[in-house]
Design an enzyme around this catalytic site. Sequence first.
Site, PDB file in Angstrom:
ATOM      1  N   LYS A 157       4.783  -0.445  10.352  1.00  0.00           N
ATOM      2  CA  LYS A 157       4.620   0.892   9.791  1.00  0.00           C
ATOM      3  C   LYS A 157       4.359   1.913  10.879  1.00  0.00           C
ATOM      4  CE  LYS A 157       2.982   0.201   5.160  1.00  0.00           C
ATOM      5  NZ  LYS A 157       1.810  -0.070   4.332  1.00  0.00           N
TER       6      LYS A 157
ATOM      7  N   ARG B  47       5.738 -13.236   8.589  1.00  0.00           N
ATOM      8  CA  ARG B  47       6.525 -12.061   8.221  1.00  0.00           C
ATOM      9  C   ARG B  47       7.865 -12.096   8.945  1.00  0.00           C
ATOM     10  NH1 ARG B  47       4.436  -7.014   8.891  1.00  0.00           N
ATOM     11  NH2 ARG B  47       2.288  -7.613   8.603  1.00  0.00           N
TER      12      ARG B  47
ATOM     13  N   GLU C 295       0.878  -1.165   0.000  1.00  0.00           N
ATOM     14  CA  GLU C 295       0.000   0.000   0.000  1.00  0.00           C
ATOM     15  C   GLU C 295       0.921   1.222   0.000  1.00  0.00           C
ATOM     16  OE1 GLU C 295      -2.211   0.843   3.539  1.00  0.00           O
ATOM     17  OE2 GLU C 295      -3.583   2.199   2.505  1.00  0.00           O
TER      18      GLU C 295
END
Length: 572
Positions: free
Chosen positions: A283, A273, A47
């Site tokens: 983030k 991850r 994104e």
Amino acid sequence: MTELTQNSLNPSEAHDPKRSDFVREQVAEDLDAGRFSRGVQTRFPPEPNGYLHIGHAKAIVLDFSIAQENGGICMLRFDDTNPTTEDQRYVDAIVEDVRWLGYNPDSINYASDYFQQLYEWAELLISKGLAYVDDQSAEQIADQRGGFGRPGVESPYRNRGPNENLELFREMRDGMHSEGSRVLRAKIDMQNENMQLRDPVMYRIRDVHHYRTEDTWKIYPSYDWAHGQGDAIEGVTHSLCSLEFSDNRALYEWYLQQLPLEGEAPYQTEFARLELTYTVTSKRRLKQLVEDGHVTGWDDPRLPTLRALRRRGYPASAIREFCMFIGVSRTNSRHDIELLESFVRTELNQTAQRRMAVLRPLKLVITNWPEDENGQPVVEMRTLVNNPENDADGTREVPFSRELWIEQDDFRMEPPPKYFRLSPGTEVRLRGGYLVTCTGAICDEAGNPVEVHCTYDPQTAGGSAPDGRKVKSTIHWVDAGHAIDGSVALYDRLFKEKLPGETTGNPIDDLHQDSVEVLRDCKLEQSLCDATPNEVVQFERLGYFAADSELEGHFHRTVGLRDEWARLQKQK
RNA sequence: UCGGGGAUGGUGUAAUUGGCAACACAACUGGUUCUGGUCCAGUCAUUGGGGGUUCAAGUCCUCCUCCCCGAACCA
């Protein structure tokens, strides 16, 4: 030049087709079973609302290498369905970072390119009675969704007729309803134990400017309603994502099943991850570090963002090899940052040229050094090897004379046990120069040495004695008359805890106070004038250092050399 | 509480799918060396726990424990 070699994909690189993990096994099985007529296609779907970090590198390497290994293609797709947070500058940065990592996407796509198609499909679901407009507030909808072990209740608008839904949905599209007043929901199952299936929101009203579609849309699709369809439109076969989307898979599949798609549907596979010790990769956390000024920006070399690692001197190839090496699994885990660093050292040991630099200078005078006919100390050029690991890198000439700079750490008035460096009465080698014997030192009032005196043995030019005698230590030096002044930033871990925030819940509490130390009185070997921006060299005996991209004479410590002496001292 | 996922040394990933637990990092010994770097040699686990099947179990069955994810109009 260095930039290029480091960034281009080395064909001998270990993208070992024999390597096995659960994703690759699945892909191989699909291929064997002939499940996909179009061959393997993957995608990396960020994104555009932040910068890429080392965790994304794992996903990028996975997506691209699986495509490469199977002769397939891998695309970059921006999942830009939330205009309030996304921006073109992130798109540009992400493209740049992916390319720097060494990958060229077969195409660059945007979820926003599919907004029209998605809209039409939404109308299709409405007319099939599989979606409805809900007039309730977000709070009401959340309330009705139920909870874990507690079924949801159906919205009073759930059984609205297709025509009314269609009409309302079109009004939403046309901007006739205010933000938050209505949403389009999929009509699935409010009792389902998987919360994702309790009539998820497909569209919400947002009267904002989108960085690509500008002002053409007043409604925006949710992630779930866009992601799988984007995959299908692009021809993706294997849609890889991280573990927290596991529950979304059912929804991913449900949506695709309702649509008139050509070809075999893509399917989603989740993997764990990447997490690393002594750092954060979320983030939100990274953003906090930047915005609260704990670091100087997104490219602060202490950060795990790709732009920071690049600035710090981490070779892209080392990051790639690291990502390949750690593999993929479904186990939540946290890798030691030391493993990444070891890949960086291994790469740099092979590729970085050696130079000499004195970070904390101490004057050394060779009292018996010869003078020329004008009474000036002779300046001799010594030949130094650029990289003992690579003969092709050749040699360079380095001036040597009566007064030199050496490292403060390399002299002790009173040497501790096992200290092999200079102290009164000992002989050491000045790398590539001569053997020198310390005769004493001048100290200031506090007793700190300010000038070390030595005599040299003229028979030992180049560093070896004709009588075969050995010295315990070789130290680096820079000629005082030819040194250039420079500065160096020494980075330590950003967090002092292995698992930042583990005890307090907030990583900020575990921030390392002195994670960067800048030394401004460094003495650099003349040839370092020629260092190109971002070039990484080894300062002998100290570590690898990357030339700053703008400031001449300024270096960032990429990673230190392994240090046996420091280890010994720690043991005590 | 319900659903989904996971558990192999200090760390992470393997194990020909039932056949002597491998590799790397870290740590520790020692050797080589004009970088206390590199390099070389060596040490370091009976696989979360209990029961079971089997000549043989990390792999199969069973019960248990612990950990992660999920109730945005975020992705």
